[in-house]
Design a protein around this motif. Structure first.
Motif, short mmCIF file in Angstrom:
data_model
loop_
_atom_site.label_atom_id
_atom_site.label_comp_id
_atom_site.label_asym_id
_atom_site.label_seq_id
_atom_site.Cartn_x
_atom_site.Cartn_y
_atom_site.Cartn_z
N UNK A 155 23.13 91.50 27.17
CA UNK A 155 23.91 91.03 26.02
C UNK A 155 23.95 92.11 24.94
N UNK A 156 22.83 92.75 24.70
CA UNK A 156 22.72 93.87 23.76
C UNK A 156 23.34 93.56 22.40
N UNK A 157 22.97 92.41 21.84
CA UNK A 157 23.47 92.00 20.53
C UNK A 157 22.37 91.22 19.83
N UNK A 158 21.79 91.79 18.79
CA UNK A 158 20.67 91.15 18.10
C UNK A 158 21.05 89.85 17.41
N UNK A 159 22.33 89.61 17.21
CA UNK A 159 22.74 88.36 16.57
C UNK A 159 22.75 87.20 17.56
N UNK A 160 22.57 87.49 18.83
CA UNK A 160 22.54 86.45 19.86
C UNK A 160 21.09 86.07 20.10
N UNK A 161 20.81 84.78 19.98
CA UNK A 161 19.46 84.25 20.19
C UNK A 161 19.32 83.81 21.64
N UNK A 162 18.24 84.24 22.28
CA UNK A 162 17.99 83.88 23.68
C UNK A 162 16.64 83.17 23.73
N UNK A 163 16.69 81.88 24.11
CA UNK A 163 15.46 81.10 24.15
C UNK A 163 15.36 80.36 25.47
N UNK A 164 14.13 80.08 25.86
CA UNK A 164 13.88 79.27 27.05
C UNK A 164 13.56 77.86 26.59
N UNK A 165 13.89 76.86 27.39
CA UNK A 165 13.58 75.49 27.00
C UNK A 165 12.07 75.28 26.88
N UNK A 166 11.67 74.37 26.01
CA UNK A 166 10.25 74.08 25.86
C UNK A 166 9.82 72.87 26.68
N UNK A 167 10.79 72.18 27.28
CA UNK A 167 10.48 71.06 28.16
C UNK A 167 11.51 71.02 29.27
N UNK A 168 11.23 70.24 30.29
CA UNK A 168 12.15 70.16 31.42
C UNK A 168 11.91 71.29 32.39
N UNK A 169 12.99 71.91 32.84
CA UNK A 169 12.91 73.00 33.81
C UNK A 169 12.59 74.30 33.09
N UNK A 170 11.34 74.58 32.92
CA UNK A 170 10.97 75.79 32.19
C UNK A 170 9.73 76.45 32.79
N UNK A 171 9.63 76.50 34.09
CA UNK A 171 8.45 77.09 34.69
C UNK A 171 8.80 78.32 35.50
N UNK A 172 7.83 79.19 35.63
CA UNK A 172 8.00 80.37 36.47
C UNK A 172 8.02 79.93 37.93
N UNK A 173 8.57 80.76 38.80
CA UNK A 173 8.58 80.40 40.21
C UNK A 173 7.14 80.25 40.73
N UNK A 174 6.98 79.33 41.65
CA UNK A 174 5.66 79.19 42.27
C UNK A 174 5.46 80.37 43.22
N UNK A 175 4.22 80.71 43.46
CA UNK A 175 3.98 81.81 44.41
C UNK A 175 4.53 81.45 45.79
#
Length: 137
Positions: free
Chosen positions: A88-108
């Motif tokens: 995106x390369x634009x500091x005015x764009x906010x990128x966030x991950x959800x704090x609930x629901x589908x927000x986990x790293x892949x399982x091994x």
């Protein structure tokens, strides 16, 4: 997966799959080049919700998008966020991950030599016959 399939394929695929230590870059390039196999070798991205302007030919004051990622093994939420920020390369764009629901790293990745996969192989063999090749994927 390729290690399990290699003995069942004809030459030259058998030689390629049995020697991925040498041919992996070529196999990845081939898989990446086709839509039907590209998603098997990388994180996938799908914009699922997008809200922006409400009138034609008028720039919106703000926009909001929800993007779904199927994160490939070896990557994390943080590495995906870093990649998106770089693209995106634009500091005015906010990128966030959800704090609930589908927000986990892949399982091994599961061990194909472990008991779970051995049980699956046996069960599939009992239903479909022992000549069926079962490969982890």
């Amino acid at each position: 997966m390729f290690a399990y399939l290699a003995p069942e394929t004809a030459y030259p695929n058998r030689a390629v799959f049995a020697n991925l230590w040498l041919f992996e870059p070529i196999v990845l390039r081939i898989l990446s080049a086709k839509n039907s196999t590209n998603a098997t070798v990388r994180t996938t991205t799908a914009v699922t919700v997008f809200n922006g302007g409400v009138r034609e030919n008028v720039l919106p004051k703000s926009a909001h998008a929800k993007v779904n990622f199927r994160i490939a093994p070896g990557e994390t939420i943080e590495s995906v966020k870093a990649h998106v920020a770089d693209v995106v390369d634009d500091e005015s764009v906010s990128i966030t991950a959800p704090t609930k629901g589908f927000n986990s790293n892949p399982t091994p990745m599961a061990d194909p030599d472990g008991p779970g996969f051995k049980h699956l192989q046996r069960a599939i063999g009992e239903v479909w016959g022992n000549d069926v090749v079962v490969a982890p994927s």
